[in-house]
Design a protein around this motif. Structure first.
Motif, PDB file in Angstrom:
ATOM      1  N   MET A 283       0.804  -0.854  -0.089  1.00 19.21           N
ATOM      2  CA  MET A 283       0.130   0.151   0.031  1.00 19.21           C
ATOM      3  C   MET A 283       1.100   1.650   0.043  1.00 19.21           C
ATOM      4  N   PHE A 284       1.950   1.366   0.659  1.00 14.71           N
ATOM      5  CA  PHE A 284       2.460   2.272   0.939  1.00 14.71           C
ATOM      6  C   PHE A 284       4.551   1.758   0.174  1.00 14.71           C
ATOM      7  N   ARG A 285       4.721   2.905  -0.915  1.00 12.93           N
ATOM      8  CA  ARG A 285       5.856   2.688  -1.205  1.00 12.93           C
ATOM      9  C   ARG A 285       6.225   3.211  -1.760  1.00 12.93           C
ATOM     10  N   PRO A 286       7.651   3.429  -1.813  1.00 16.73           N
ATOM     11  CA  PRO A 286       8.574   4.506  -1.914  1.00 16.73           C
ATOM     12  C   PRO A 286       8.821   5.246  -2.944  1.00 16.73           C
ATOM     13  N   VAL A 287       8.936   6.993  -3.527  1.00 13.59           N
ATOM     14  CA  VAL A 287       9.067   7.222  -4.332  1.00 13.59           C
ATOM     15  C   VAL A 287      10.169   8.968  -3.961  1.00 13.59           C
ATOM     16  N   ASN A 288      10.677   8.134  -4.937  1.00 17.02           N
ATOM     17  CA  ASN A 288      12.131   9.131  -5.453  1.00 17.02           C
ATOM     18  C   ASN A 288      11.168  10.674  -5.693  1.00 17.02           C
TER      19      ASN A 288
ATOM     20  N   SER B  94       9.572  -1.307  -4.398  1.00 17.95           N
ATOM     21  CA  SER B  94       9.175  -2.346  -3.187  1.00 17.95           C
ATOM     22  C   SER B  94       8.445  -2.003  -1.764  1.00 17.95           C
ATOM     23  N   ARG B  95       8.596  -2.239  -0.794  1.00 22.29           N
ATOM     24  CA  ARG B  95       7.101  -1.406   0.452  1.00 22.29           C
ATOM     25  C   ARG B  95       8.317  -0.130   1.047  1.00 22.29           C
ATOM     26  N   LEU B  96       8.235   0.147   1.634  1.00 15.63           N
ATOM     27  CA  LEU B  96       8.410   1.444   2.988  1.00 15.63           C
ATOM     28  C   LEU B  96       8.696   0.445   3.782  1.00 15.63           C
ATOM     29  N   SER B  97      10.328   0.607   4.411  1.00 15.96           N
ATOM     30  CA  SER B  97      10.425  -0.336   5.236  1.00 15.96           C
ATOM     31  C   SER B  97       9.858   0.498   6.780  1.00 15.96           C
ATOM     32  N   ALA B  98      10.121  -0.248   7.788  1.00 15.24           N
ATOM     33  CA  ALA B  98       9.282   0.354   9.072  1.00 15.24           C
ATOM     34  C   ALA B  98      10.061   1.128   9.640  1.00 15.24           C
TER      35      ALA B  98
ATOM     36  N   ILE C 173       8.475   9.063   8.956  1.00 15.10           N
ATOM     37  CA  ILE C 173       7.608   9.872   7.992  1.00 15.10           C
ATOM     38  C   ILE C 173       6.648  10.463   9.065  1.00 15.10           C
ATOM     39  N   VAL C 174       6.596   9.468  10.288  1.00 17.69           N
ATOM     40  CA  VAL C 174       5.527   9.631  11.132  1.00 17.69           C
ATOM     41  C   VAL C 174       5.484  11.066  12.247  1.00 17.69           C
TER      42      VAL C 174
END
Length: 148
Positions: free
Chosen positions: A1-6, A14-18, A24-25
């Motif tokens: 659902m959440f992906r990194p954007v360059n 890939s997905r975002l890491s923990a 981000i939060v």
């Protein structure tokens, strides 16, 4: 659902890491001027508390948060539940959150947990009795077939 954007705006597969979610939060909380301790887990806590404030039942919360134990879920909403008690209202003048309406009288968390454990024990006892009856019936049928 959440992906990194360059920086070019491309979305990665890939997905975002923990660690990324946590950062981000924290960054968004700082941007909003929130100065208390914030973590990636704050989203889970906040959603549970918001649902409870809006009148979600225990079953609704456990389903939404995918908790398997009532005690775990109750830890997330302990402040909301504490404000509903008559002693909290008497001592601190706390009013019920909006959207709650009238609720049936609630018993303490410990009492509810004991009741649920008792129901679980009774259900497992009924299952054991039923399985013994089935085993006895199968043994009786087996003796009848072998004895014939």
């Amino acid at each position: 659902m959440f992906r990194p954007v360059n920086k070019a705006g491309r979305v990665a597969c890939s997905r975002l890491s923990a660690r990324s979610v946590r950062q981000i939060v924290k960054d968004r909380a700082a941007d909003a001027g929130i100065e208390v301790r914030v973590s990636g887990h704050s989203l889970r806590v906040g959603s549970a508390q918001s649902l409870r404030d809006r009148g979600a039942t225990t079953a609704d919360l456990m389903d939404a948060g995918r908790w398997s134990r009532v005690e775990t879920m109750l830890g997330y909403v302990r402040t909301q539940d504490a404000t509903l008690g008559p002693m909290a209202r008497l001592r601190y003048g706390v009013k019920q959150p909006r959207g709650r309406g009238c609720r049936p009288r609630r018993h303490g968390k410990a009492r509810a947990a004991r009741r649920e454990r008792r129901w679980a024990r009774q259900a497992s006892k009924r299952l054991r009795r039923a399985s013994k009856k089935v085993e006895k019936g199968l043994a009786r049928i087996e003796r009848a077939v072998i004895g014939s």
